[in-house]
Design an enzyme around this catalytic site. Structure first.
Site, PDB file in Angstrom:
ATOM      1  N   ASP A  88      -1.463   7.748  -1.703  1.00  0.00           N
ATOM      2  CA  ASP A  88      -2.399   8.871  -1.706  1.00  0.00           C
ATOM      3  C   ASP A  88      -2.956   9.008  -0.297  1.00  0.00           C
ATOM      4  OD1 ASP A  88      -2.050   8.952  -4.453  1.00  0.00           O
ATOM      5  OD2 ASP A  88      -4.179   8.829  -4.927  1.00  0.00           O
ATOM      6  N   HIS A 145       3.222   2.044  -2.396  1.00  0.00           N
ATOM      7  CA  HIS A 145       4.357   1.953  -3.309  1.00  0.00           C
ATOM      8  C   HIS A 145       5.662   2.272  -2.586  1.00  0.00           C
ATOM      9  CE1 HIS A 145       1.859   1.717  -7.067  1.00  0.00           C
ATOM     10  NE2 HIS A 145       0.953   2.095  -6.171  1.00  0.00           N
ATOM     11  N   SER A 248      -6.185   2.525   5.850  1.00  0.00           N
ATOM     12  CA  SER A 248      -5.520   2.700   7.123  1.00  0.00           C
ATOM     13  C   SER A 248      -4.409   3.723   7.032  1.00  0.00           C
ATOM     14  CB  SER A 248      -5.006   1.369   7.664  1.00  0.00           C
ATOM     15  OG  SER A 248      -4.668   1.495   9.012  1.00  0.00           O
TER      16      SER A 248
END
Length: 282
Positions: A88, A145, A248
């Protein structure tokens, strides 16, 4: 005010000490104080706790436990695409690698060789390939992911600075993503080799992978490397590969003629893990 002037203070701040202090606080189990800080953070940054597997703020024993919270089942369905977005966040930049040069921001480039810690043979695999730089803001889900199925070959911890990685800093600090501390993960896949790099930043207490655990600290001055046998670590598309303990940026590299990016992508666009990143080039 220019971006260079806006980030001048970051050159003067004791970034390593601040980050170490933040890491200690984020791991502290301080009871009601921890709950109050989490509640403030959720309100300040607009964190959507309804997506969390556990939406109860009071149940988190430490800030890092909250920050690395898993999502509820089904919150991020995977698109029917060869490559899916691994995080995200927001798109910082993406596109073609010009020989070995990666675009950071207007007036700033850095090299793939610098990003991966100086290994020119590794960087050569991505000459004239493609890259994507994805920024995770404080409100975002902070687990990372897999963009596609992959078999881990190497992991490289490259020591470096700890500048912020927000958009203003990317515009103001030359070579930012090849300058900050980072963890370079090298995978093989049916589409060829690819690199997924976790870039550290100010206040990022540490970075972790599912196969190694916390990579940093310790923060050493030398480059560290781990090699993995065939099949030792194999992860499926959409499976968790790592996480930031305070957020980050992720930088990915793909070889030439491998990836055709989603035509709806553009810089600054918000993205969600599992959405279409692109398709394999024919």
């Amino acid at each position: 005010m220019s971006d260079r002037l806006a980030v001048l203070a970051q050159y003067l701040l004791p970034k390593q000490a601040l980050t170490a202090l933040a890491g200690k606080f984020a791991n502290a189990r301080a009871g009601d104080l921890t709950t109050r800080v989490i509640r403030w953070f959720v309100g300040r940054y607009g964190v959507n706790m309804l997506e969390a597997a556990n939406p109860d703020i009071q149940s988190y024993a430490s800030f890092n436990e909250f920050f690395t919270r898993p999502l509820r089942e089904g919150a991020r369905p995977l698109a029917a695409a060869d490559f899916v977005c691994p995080v995200d966040g927001a798109i910082s930049q993406f596109g073609a690698i010009e020989h070995d040069n990666i675009f950071q921001a207007k007036g700033h480039n850095y090299t793939a060789a610098a990003l991966v810690g100086g290994d020119r043979d590794l960087a050569a695999q991505f000459q004239d390939g493609s890259f994507a730089t994805l920024y995770l803001s404080p409100k975002d889900y902070h687990r990372i992911h897999m963009p596609c199925d992959g078999r881990l070959k190497r992991m490289i911890h490259v020591p470096g600075a700890l500048f912020s990685v927000n958009p203003a800093t990317a515009r103001g600090v030359p070579g930012l993503f090849a300058r900050n501390e980072r963890v370079v993960c090298v995978f093989d896949s049916e589409h060829g080799a690819f690199v997924l790099t976790l870039v550290g930043a100010t206040i990022v207490g540490s970075m972790a992978t599912v196969w190694h655990g916390v990579v940093n600290p310790p923060r050493r001055r030398d480059v560290r490397e781990w090699n993995y046998d065939e099949g030792q670590v194999a992860l499926k598309k959409g499976e968790e590969m790592g996480r930031f303990l305070l957020g980050s940026t992720v930088v990915m590299l793909f070889p030439k003629n491998c990836l055709q990016f989603n035509p709806e992508w553009k810089p600054a666009r918000a993205i969600r893990m599992g959405e279409m990143m692109g398709m394999r080039k024919n």
